[in-house]
Structure formats: C-alpha cells, structure tokens
Design an enzyme around this catalytic site. Structure first.
Site, PDB file in Angstrom:
ATOM      1  N   LYS A 600       0.925  -1.177   0.127  1.00 49.76           N
ATOM      2  CA  LYS A 600       0.276   0.030   0.311  1.00 49.76           C
ATOM      3  C   LYS A 600       0.827   1.218  -0.242  1.00 49.76           C
ATOM      4  O   LYS A 600       1.030   1.857   0.320  1.00 49.76           O
ATOM      5  CB  LYS A 600      -1.081  -0.212   1.156  1.00 49.76           C
ATOM      6  CG  LYS A 600      -1.640  -1.544   1.181  1.00 49.76           C
ATOM      7  CD  LYS A 600      -3.163   0.017   0.536  1.00 49.76           C
ATOM      8  CE  LYS A 600      -4.003  -2.416  -0.036  1.00 49.76           C
ATOM      9  NZ  LYS A 600      -4.658  -1.717  -0.646  1.00 49.76           N
ATOM     10  N   THR A 601       1.625   0.910  -0.619  1.00 51.87           N
ATOM     11  CA  THR A 601       3.103   2.802  -0.659  1.00 51.87           C
ATOM     12  C   THR A 601       2.805   2.953  -2.505  1.00 51.87           C
ATOM     13  O   THR A 601       3.218   3.905  -2.987  1.00 51.87           O
ATOM     14  CB  THR A 601       4.365   2.194  -0.315  1.00 51.87           C
ATOM     15  OG1 THR A 601       4.792   1.187  -0.989  1.00 51.87           O
ATOM     16  CG2 THR A 601       4.499   1.968   1.207  1.00 51.87           C
ATOM     17  N   GLY A 602       1.957   2.453  -2.939  1.00 49.66           N
ATOM     18  CA  GLY A 602       2.068   2.959  -4.423  1.00 49.66           C
ATOM     19  C   GLY A 602       2.827   1.585  -5.587  1.00 49.66           C
ATOM     20  O   GLY A 602       3.481   2.267  -6.246  1.00 49.66           O
ATOM     21  N   THR A 604       2.334  -0.723  -6.752  1.00 46.83           N
ATOM     22  CA  THR A 604       2.241  -0.983  -7.998  1.00 46.83           C
ATOM     23  C   THR A 604       2.434  -0.350  -9.367  1.00 46.83           C
ATOM     24  O   THR A 604       2.405  -0.556 -10.095  1.00 46.83           O
ATOM     25  CB  THR A 604       1.152  -1.754  -8.188  1.00 46.83           C
ATOM     26  OG1 THR A 604       0.535  -2.680  -6.689  1.00 46.83           O
ATOM     27  CG2 THR A 604       0.181  -2.337  -9.222  1.00 46.83           C
ATOM     28  N   GLY A 781      -5.137   3.479  -5.712  1.00 46.25           N
ATOM     29  CA  GLY A 781      -5.078   4.992  -5.632  1.00 46.25           C
ATOM     30  C   GLY A 781      -6.402   5.549  -4.927  1.00 46.25           C
ATOM     31  O   GLY A 781      -6.598   6.691  -4.755  1.00 46.25           O
ATOM     32  N   LYS A 783      -8.633   6.714  -2.378  1.00 47.19           N
ATOM     33  CA  LYS A 783      -8.855   7.902  -2.089  1.00 47.19           C
ATOM     34  C   LYS A 783      -9.842   7.692  -0.004  1.00 47.19           C
ATOM     35  O   LYS A 783     -10.714   6.731  -0.230  1.00 47.19           O
ATOM     36  CB  LYS A 783     -10.427   9.587  -2.017  1.00 47.19           C
ATOM     37  CG  LYS A 783      -8.764   9.508  -2.774  1.00 47.19           C
ATOM     38  CD  LYS A 783      -9.400  11.177  -2.800  1.00 47.19           C
ATOM     39  CE  LYS A 783      -8.070  12.242  -3.520  1.00 47.19           C
ATOM     40  NZ  LYS A 783      -8.553  12.843  -4.496  1.00 47.19           N
ATOM     41  N   TYR A 784      -9.384   7.959   1.012  1.00 46.05           N
ATOM     42  CA  TYR A 784     -10.074   7.322   2.270  1.00 46.05           C
ATOM     43  C   TYR A 784     -10.736   8.811   2.667  1.00 46.05           C
ATOM     44  O   TYR A 784     -10.033   9.585   2.176  1.00 46.05           O
ATOM     45  CB  TYR A 784      -9.091   6.628   3.202  1.00 46.05           C
ATOM     46  CG  TYR A 784      -9.080   5.479   2.363  1.00 46.05           C
ATOM     47  CD1 TYR A 784      -9.105   4.523   2.350  1.00 46.05           C
ATOM     48  CD2 TYR A 784      -7.273   5.431   1.424  1.00 46.05           C
ATOM     49  CE1 TYR A 784      -8.535   2.973   2.181  1.00 46.05           C
ATOM     50  CE2 TYR A 784      -6.469   4.573   1.030  1.00 46.05           C
ATOM     51  CZ  TYR A 784      -7.322   2.881   1.221  1.00 46.05           C
ATOM     52  OH  TYR A 784      -6.587   1.704   0.435  1.00 46.05           O
TER      53      TYR A 784
END
Ligand SMILES: *[C@@H]1O[C@H](CO)[C@@H](O)[C@H](O)[C@H]1NC(C)=O
Ligand SMILES: *[C@@H]1O[C@H](CO)[C@@H](O)[C@H](O)[C@H]1NC(C)=O
Ligand SMILES: *[C@@H]1O[C@H](CO)[C@@H](O)[C@H](O)[C@H]1NC(C)=O
Ligand SMILES: *[C@@H]1O[C@H](CO)[C@@H](O)[C@H](O)[C@H]1NC(C)=O
Ligand SMILES: *[C@@H]1O[C@H](CO)[C@@H](O)[C@H](O)[C@H]1NC(C)=O
Ligand SMILES: *[C@@H]1O[C@H](CO)[C@@H](O)[C@H](O)[C@H]1NC(C)=O
Ligand SMILES: *[C@@H]1O[C@H](CO)[C@@H](O)[C@H](O)[C@H]1NC(C)=O
Ligand SMILES: *[C@@H]1O[C@H](CO)[C@@H](O)[C@H](O)[C@H]1NC(C)=O
Ligand SMILES: *[C@@H]1O[C@H](CO)[C@@H](O)[C@H](O)[C@H]1NC(C)=O
Ligand SMILES: *[C@@H]1O[C@H](CO)[C@@H](O)[C@H](O)[C@H]1NC(C)=O
Length: 829
Positions: A600-602, A604, A781, A783-784
């Site tokens: 979950k840090t980008g 991919t 990507g 948004k939370y």
C-alpha cells in the site's frame, strides 16, 4: 521364421537344433559379453601397520596411575546469562590464515558469529536489553593487551557482567629469545620459544571429547611453543612437558579470580590436533550446547556404484569376504555398523572372471548389507527428463528384484550428485515415483567448498543430508602408488581432516567406491585406523543408524536448515556443469531489481510506470497472489529456483519483480541476497500512519517500522544497492521519480512525460498508451475518508519512535528526507 515353409521338412530338425544352439549362444553372449575374460594374477593385499594408541600401550603402566591421582572432574557447562547465542571474533586481519581456521571451526559447528578485524573501535556489545555475544574470541592476545585502555576495560566489564568467557591465542615471536615474560595486567607468567617433549590432556571440566590423560610424545624439533606457569588462579587445560620434566600449560584457563574475566589462552594455533580438539571442547563449554552436540557420532559408509569399474580394478571373492568380516569387526567400534551398497545393475559381472565371481558372491551375500539404488547405468541424471529417468530407475529396480537385493530404506544417491543440488525437479519426481525416495545426500550444498560449510535441506519431500569426502578419490588401489605418498591419508586419519570430519559432524556420510575395497583395500585400512584413532583420543561413541533415522535426527538438530537457501546455479562452475537442461545459464532469468514495497505504498503504480520503458520487463503475472511472484520469504520459495526463473522473460536489459510482501518479511533479505546478491532494491517511503490507515486495519502496521526492517536488508545488501522513493512524490510527480530511477538503473532516458497522464476522473496518474489512458484497478490509488483525530493520535504515538529513527538514518546516510518526515520533524522542533 519366414523361410521355414520353403524348407524340406527333413531339414527343419537340424535347423531347429541350429536355432537352439544360436539362441543359447546369443543368450550367453548378451548376458556375459566377453566369455573369455582371463584374470591377471593378483598380488595379495599389502599389510600396512595399524595405528596403536600410545597410552594404551602396555609399556606405559603409568597411565592407570595418572587417572587414580587425577580423577576427571565432572563435566559442567559454562552458563553465561542474558546474552544472545552469538560469538564475537576479533581477527588480526580479515585475511589471516589462522583466523580462517577459527572461522571454519565456528561455521562447522553452526555457531552464529560476527567476525571483525581488530580496529580502534570496539563493536557494540549490548542491545538495550541484553548482551549480544556469549563468547569473545580474540585471535591475537597481544592486540588485546595493547588495545586502548578504555576499550579493554569496556570489553572486560562486558565479560564480567555477562559472565562471558574470552578465548585468545599467543604465537611465539620467532626471533625473540627464549625467555620468561609476565603477562601485562595479570599474575600469569609465560615462556617464549619453548620445545616440549610431551603434550597431555589435563583434567579440566572443559574437556568433553578429548580424553583426559591422553598424551603423545613429540619427536619434532619445533621450539616455538608458548608455555604458561600455572598457579592457584590458573588451570592447565593442555600440558606440555619440557626436557627437564617440568610441566607447563600450553592451553591455560584463567579462572577469573583476579579480575572477574574467565579466559582460555592458547599458546599454540589450531594446526596441532590436540590443541584443535581442546579449542572445540572449549567452544562447547563456553556456548553450553550440550544438547546439540553430545558424544554420539553417527557414521555411514556408502559404497557407490558397487558394480561400476573397469576390469582389473574390481573386487573379487576374497575382497567380498574381507568386506563381510570387516563389517562385523567394525561393529565393535561402531554400534550396529553396516556398509551401504549402491547398485547400478547394468554393470553386474562386468569384470574379468575372478571379478565376475566377486560380483556373484556379493549378491549371494546380499542380505548381509544394506542396499540402495543408483541409476541403472552410471547415468548423469541432469541430462535426462522424467520419462527417461523413470525408465532407467525401473530397469534398476527389476534388477534388484531379480537378484533379491534387500532395498530396505527409501534412500538413494545420484551419480556425481547430479540433480540433487542444483535441484533437477524431474529427478526428484522420478525418485519418488519409482523408489519412494525420502532421503539422499550431497556434497554440493550449498557448495562443495569449504567442506566444513556443507549443509542439508528438504525439498519436495526429499531430505538431503550433507555428505563428506574421505580422501580416497584417487586413481590407485595400491598403498605404494598413492599420490603424494600414503602419508597423506595417514595424516588425514591421525588428527587431520578425516578425524575432524567425524568430530565436527553429528552424522558423517562418507562416499567410497568399489575399487577402494579391492587390491590393497585402502578403504578398509582407512576406516579401521580412523576408528582406532578416534577410540584412542576421544570419548566419542560411534554408531550407525539408517539414513532415515539420520535424516530425522539431522533436521531435528538443525531445524533452520529444513528450508533450503537457494543460490544462483550459474555462478558456481561445479553447479553449472550439472545443471538440468531446463536451466540455461546463457539466458538471463533472474531479476536485476526488486521493488520491495511495503504494501500500500504505490509499488504497483511504480512498477506499471517502469514497465513503460522498452528495456525493462517484469515477471509474467502469477495467479493467486495479486500477480506478484512473492518468492522470498513466502510459500513459493519452496517451489525452487527453476520455478522462480520460469516467471521471467529471457530478453531484457533490466528485469524487475515487485512483491510488496518482501519489505517486512524477516526471511526475505537473506534469501534474496543468496540468490541475487547484486540485485538493486527499491523501497518506497510513505507516511506510516497514512499507510497503516490505507491498509484498512490498524493492525497491519509492521511495514511502517522502516528502520527495523531496513536493518535486516542492510545485513545482506549494501546501501548503494537500495533506492528510496518518497511515496508522496511518486503520487504527485511520477515522471520525475521515474526519470531518477531510470538513471540509477543505468538505462537510457525515456520520455515518461508522454506516457504518464493525470486522470481527472480517477484523481491520480495513469499510463497513456496508444492514445488511451490505462489506469490501475479499483482498489488502487483509492481515496479514504479523513482519519479521525483519535485514530491519528494513536498512530502518531505508535510511530513516533520509528519516525525519528528513520529520520536519523536518512540524515546519517545523506539521503533525501521525504517531505512528510521533514514536516513531522519541523513540527516537533
Ligand atoms: C589391522 O587391523 C585389522 C583389523 O583388526 C586386521 O584385520 C589387520 O590384519 C591388521 N593389519 C595388520 C598389518 O596387522
Ligand atoms: C614417551 O616418552 C617417554 C619418556 O619421555 C617414554 O618413557 C615413553 O615410552 C614414550 N612413549 C611412547 C609411546 O613413545
Ligand atoms: C546475571 O546473573 C546475576 C546473578 O543471577 C544477576 O545478578 C545479573 O543481573 C545477571 N546479569 C544479567 C545481565 O542478566
Ligand atoms: C601455526 O603455528 C605453527 C608453529 O608456530 C606455524 O608453523 C604455522 O604456520 C601456524 N599455522 C597457522 C595457520 O597459523
Ligand atoms: C525424454 O527424453 C527422451 C530421450 O532422452 C525423449 O525421447 C523423449 O521425447 C523425452 N520426453 C519428453 C516428454 O521430453
Ligand atoms: C512412501 O514413503 C512415505 C514416507 O516417506 C510413506 O508414508 C509411504 O507409505 C510410502 N509409500 C509407499 C507406496 O511405500
Ligand atoms: C576409490 O574409488 C575411486 C572411484 O572409483 C577410484 O578412482 C580410486 O582409485 C579409489 N581409491 C582408492 C584409494 O582405492
Ligand atoms: C541456451 O540459450 C542459448 C541462447 O538462447 C542457446 O544458444 C543455447 O543453445 C542454449 N543452450 C542449451 C543447452 O539449450
Ligand atoms: C528466450 O526463450 C525463448 C523460449 O524459451 C527462446 O525461443 C529464445 O531463443 C530465448 N531467447 C534468448 C535470447 O535466449
Ligand atoms: C510520525 O509519523 C506520522 C506519520 O507521518 C506523523 O503523523 C506523526 O506526527 C509522527 N509523529 C512523531 C511524533 O514524529
């Protein structure tokens, strides 16, 4: 027969006879290819004097007296408290020959250690809670004595507080005069450049394998021994007797009564076998590893390819008789001893007349031995596929059935270890299918050399044990023609490599060949004398057990070896020579770059942008694991190197693999470094609180502890191999990040700006190919919703320590500080 109808019936009778005769001839020749195989006359085996123990010699009646006067003390183990089971070795230099011998010994005993050359700075000795080391070895005692006072005090204090002993060596200075010297800072006196006549094992609780009271006379003129004068504060561990009859210590134990530090000081290096044994005993005493290495040693002698060998070199009936009688004789020194015979049926009766009779006689006596399969012929397994291997194994199995060979254990050996390591998966499969093999052995894992570093592993249900070479692999069957003289093998037996092989390994599996039991029967002499020597000098109990029991014992003792540590088979010439055809070393099939994550840090997105570059390729998608290979530290690792390689293309300048599971996996750094030591690594730095939040549950916070995990990677990779990427920057300015990364990878520039576009609808950057915007899937990507204040505070608290250590780490190494971390620090300042 097609022609029969055209023949006169009166003629068919003799023809039938002819056919019958031909058939007999045919059968005879096909079974026994050379009917005339007269044997050359053989000389009887040469008798070479057996080893006799110097102190069981009846001419030495004082030995019994010695024991009655000096009863051996009970064995006790040193107990250091509150330390890791790790050894600190301070070497004279990283290239010292003696240092290498010390390191080899530690490796062979599988002790964890850290070796450093002596320097101005002492390594850090403690962690916040405990001591890092439970033994300190300083190669050169003078270097210790001449350390800066501050350092020496620190070292002594550590040893005293944690009850950690210190071992050290003093070497004679060749040109110095024979003299008596007082050792700095203690009441110990030593004598320089001495000559001794006898070396005796003194009664000390340190001795476990060395027999107390055992001694040998020294005939050599060597005058470079260091001898110590003992007093009530010192104990002699190994005693040297000088000409005048005085006894002084060659290895001395400082009982720590003067300064609270226990020391064992050696006045001689490890080239002397009694000193080496004492060193080994001292190690076990200091490390308290009673459980791992007891006094039991298991010995297995395999006679590989029992029928393979040229006529004239093979065993005859008398050799088989000697094999049988030696086996029962060995049972007196090695409990339950059995020879293991590995058969290649194709070569049965392939010698001269006498040798063929030898083969038959062996088979007639087959129930006296343990049998295990080789291949049908001396086939190199790595050259063949499953179908072929299965066929030749079945052929050998039919041979065993016809000859009634008792194959009692699911154990097998491959000729020249082909296919075992590097693993030839198809051979493993064929073995399991035909013989249900569950145990084998090899000399090749992880590498042939150093032999003290050989290990075991389990792959695909087959237990692979380490195997030893017994030095018989030469080209003679005669004592007098032994290369470099038979003294070489005598030396190996009498305190040399062969002797220590048994001492250093709980299980020794030796490889020998049929020829070693023919003519002068060098193998029988070798093992007879090895067992005699061991019995004389050690308290070792020799035993035999089945390979299956050995495998269970081995992996029970060394559970950490169960999972193999794969290496690149293309970097060891021995391994390259025995590779299965499915691995082609001229094709690149291992990644140059690992994108480690964390999750979950980008990562991919980073991968997908990087793949735009024409010189970059990635693995083919792997189903079931988010398309990631997830090899290191995961379940897929057990599938082996060939599987890993099968995921990569063979044509590309840079191949990368992105598995976000790697970064915080404790096994991944070591496994990756072993297989791809020169790979480059990418780590994405993201605000850990943000990351934890986006990973849905606050529970999964481990990956955010950057420095903690980085430390593990930096144990195996250099900082120059790692590139750090700021996750915010990647999100906001991907072109800039990719351009920097491309440079770092030594790749030509690529116009990323034309192929990466911001997608307004998605709210993040996407790839732009063929006039189309291609964005990552829904879950990426995302948004939370804003984090609530309470949660944020909770996370801040969790990460505050990690934040500051990451900041310090980056600062110290002059690396760029991500904006989120700068902010944090500025706010706090
Ligand atoms: C050495 O010992 C073995 C086993 O006891 C014996 O068979 C052999 O004859 C001995 N060799 C000599 C030369 O005494
Ligand atoms: C060893 O030397 C002593 C004298 O120092 C002698 O009495 C003894 O016989 C020798 N032992 C052997 C086995 O040579
Ligand atoms: C070692 O043991 C002693 C006595 O049991 C104890 O007082 C001391 O604190 C221990 N030291 C460490 C470092 O645990
Ligand atoms: C060990 O010591 C002996 C005698 O001093 C010396 O000849 C030899 O070179 C040393 N070996 C090593 C490996 O240091
Ligand atoms: C296996 O090898 C044999 C001969 O070595 C060959 O004839 C056969 O086609 C091979 N089988 C497969 C499945 O590759
Ligand atoms: C094969 O070996 C395993 C143990 O490794 C055993 O459980 C199994 O019964 C054996 N199978 C056959 C067919 O002998
Ligand atoms: C041992 O066997 C090997 C392999 O067959 C052979 O080359 C060698 O000559 C034998 N050595 C001895 C000492 O018998
Ligand atoms: C290995 O690959 C190279 C290049 O692709 C090829 O030329 C060679 O024949 C292959 N070798 C084997 C043994 O398949
Ligand atoms: C790459 O692999 C393919 C398929 O295995 C093969 O046909 C090709 O020759 C290989 N290319 C190189 C450069 O080795
Ligand atoms: C630690 O890092 C988190 C995430 O960036 C940040 O929110 C927090 O303020 C930092 N806390 C401290 C004490 O530095």
């Amino acid at each position: 027969m097609i022609i029969t109808p055209y023949l006169n019936p009166r003629l068919t009778r003799p023809l039938k006879w002819l056919a019958a005769i031909l058939l007999v001839y045919f059968l005879y020749f096909s079974t026994f290819p050379l009917s005339q195989k007269p044997s050359k006359p053989r000389k009887p085996a040469k008798q070479v004097k057996n080893y006799t123990c110097p102190f069981e010699n009846p001419e030495n009646p004082s030995f019994a007296d010695y024991f009655s006067k000096n009863p051996p003390k009970s064995l006790e183990f040193h107990k250091n408290n509150g330390t890791d089971q790790k050894i600190l070795v301070i070497l004279d230099s990283m290239f010292s020959r003696h240092g290498k011998a010390i390191i080899q010994m530690l490796n062979s005993q599988k002790f964890a250690f850290k070796a450093e050359a002596v320097s101005k700075n002492l390594p850090v000795l403690t962690t916040s809670r405990k001591g890092r080391y439970s033994l300190i070895i300083i190669e050169n005692y003078y270097k210790y004595l001449n350390m800066a006072r501050w350092n020496r005090q620190l070292l002594d204090k550590y040893c005293k507080e944690y009850r950690v002993p210190m071992f050290s060596f003093i070497a004679s200075k060749p040109n110095d005069q024979l003299k008596r010297i007082k050792i700095k800072g203690s009441s110990l006196w030593m004598w320089q450049n001495q000559r001794i006549q006898r070396l005796t094992v003194s009664p000390s609780p340190i001795h476990k394998i060395s027999k107390i009271g055992s001694f040998r006379n020294l005939s050599s003129e060597e005058s470079d021994w260091i001898l110590f004068e003992t007093s009530e504060n010192f104990e002699s561990i190994l005693t040297g007797t000088v000409k005048s009859g005085y006894e002084r210590a060659v290895v001395v134990r400082d009982l720590g009564r003067e300064d609270g530090v226990e020391r064992v000081i050696f006045g001689r290096n490890l080239t002397d076998f009694q000193v080496k044994m004492t060193f080994l005993d001292s190690l076990w005493w200091a490390m308290g590893t009673e459980k791992t290495f007891g006094l039991e040693r298991f010995v297995q002698i395999d006679i590989d390819d029992i029928f393979v060998g040229a006529a004239g070199t093979r065993i005859v009936e008398e050799d088989v008789n000697r094999l049988i009688s030696s086996q029962s004789h060995f049972q007196k020194s090695v409990e339950n001893f059995k020879f293991l015979l590995g058969f290649s049926g194709s070569y049965f009766r392939n010698g001269d007349d006498l040798e063929d009779r030898g083969d038959e006689f062996l088979v007639e006596n087959s129930e006296k031995f343990v049998w295990f399969p080789h291949m049908w012929r001396h086939n190199h397994a790595h050259e063949h596929n499953f179908t072929y291997l299965e066929a030749i194994m079945i052929q050998n199995k039919i041979f065993a059935q016809n000859m009634h060979l008792p194959v009692d254990y699911p154990y097998a050996i491959a000729p020249q270890h082909d296919g075992v390591f590097p693993v030839h998966e198809q051979m493993f499969e064929a073995w399991k299918k035909v013989w249900n093999v569950s145990v084998t052995a090899t000399e090749e894992y992880p590498h042939f050399k150093p032999s003290t570093g050989r290990k075991g592993f389990i792959h695909s249900g087959i237990h692979v044990l380490p195997r030893q070479t017994c030095g018989l692999y030469t080209h003679t069957q005669l004592f007098d023609e032994y290369p470099d003289g038979f003294d070489k093998i005598i030396h190996s037996i009498q305190g040399g490599d062969l002797f220590f092989t048994i001492l250093l390994n709980p299980i020794s599996i030796f490889m020998t060949h049929q020829q070693n039991y023919s003519h002068d029967r060098l193998a029988l002499y070798t093992f007879e004398n090895l067992f005699r020597f061991l019995k004389c000098w050690t308290n070792i109990q020799l035993k035999w057990q089945s390979p299956i029991e050995s495998a269970n014992l081995y992996f029970q003792k060394f559970p950490e070896e169960r999972i193999p540590l794969w290496t690149n088979p293309c970097t060891d010439p021995r391994h390259q020579a025995i590779l299965p055809p499915s691995i082609n070393c001229t094709q690149k099939k291992l990644p140059d770059l690992l994108i480690l994550g964390p999750q979950k840090t980008g990562s991919t997105a980073l991968g997908s942008f990087l793949s735009l570059h024409p010189d970059v390729s990635q693995n083919s998608p792997v189903p079931g694991s988010f398309e990631e290979v997830q090899f290191f530290g995961g379940k897929n690792y057990l599938k082996g190197v060939e599987w890993y390689m099968s995921n990569f293309p063979n044509e590309s300048t840079v191949i990368y693999e992105k598995s976000a599971t790697y970064f915080d996996n404790p096994s991944a750094p070591k496994q990756a470094a072993s297989l791809i030591p020169h790979a480059k690594l990418v780590v994405i730095l993201q605000n850990p609180a943000q990351r934890a939040y986006s990973w849905f549950q606050v529970r999964c916070i481990s990956g955010g502890r950057y420095v903690h995990h980085l430390d593990k990677w930096l144990e195996h990779f250099s900082l120059q191999q790692i590139q750090f990427i700021d996750s915010d920057e990647l999100k906001e300015q991907p072109v800039k990040v990719l351009t920097t990364l491309t440079k770092w990878l030594d790749l030509p520039d690529y116009p990323y700006e034309s192929h990466i576009r911001f997608s307004k609808s998605k709210g993040y950057f996407c790839r732009f190919i063929d006039e189309k915007t291609k964005c990552l899937g829904e879950s990426k990507g995302r948004k939370y919703p804003e984090m609530d204040e309470e949660l944020r505070m909770k996370l801040d608290k969790i990460f505050s320590l990690d934040n500051s250590s990451l900041y310090k780490f980056l600062k110290k190494n002059r690396l760029r500080i991500p904006k989120w971390l700068e902010d944090v620090v500025r706010v706090r300042a």
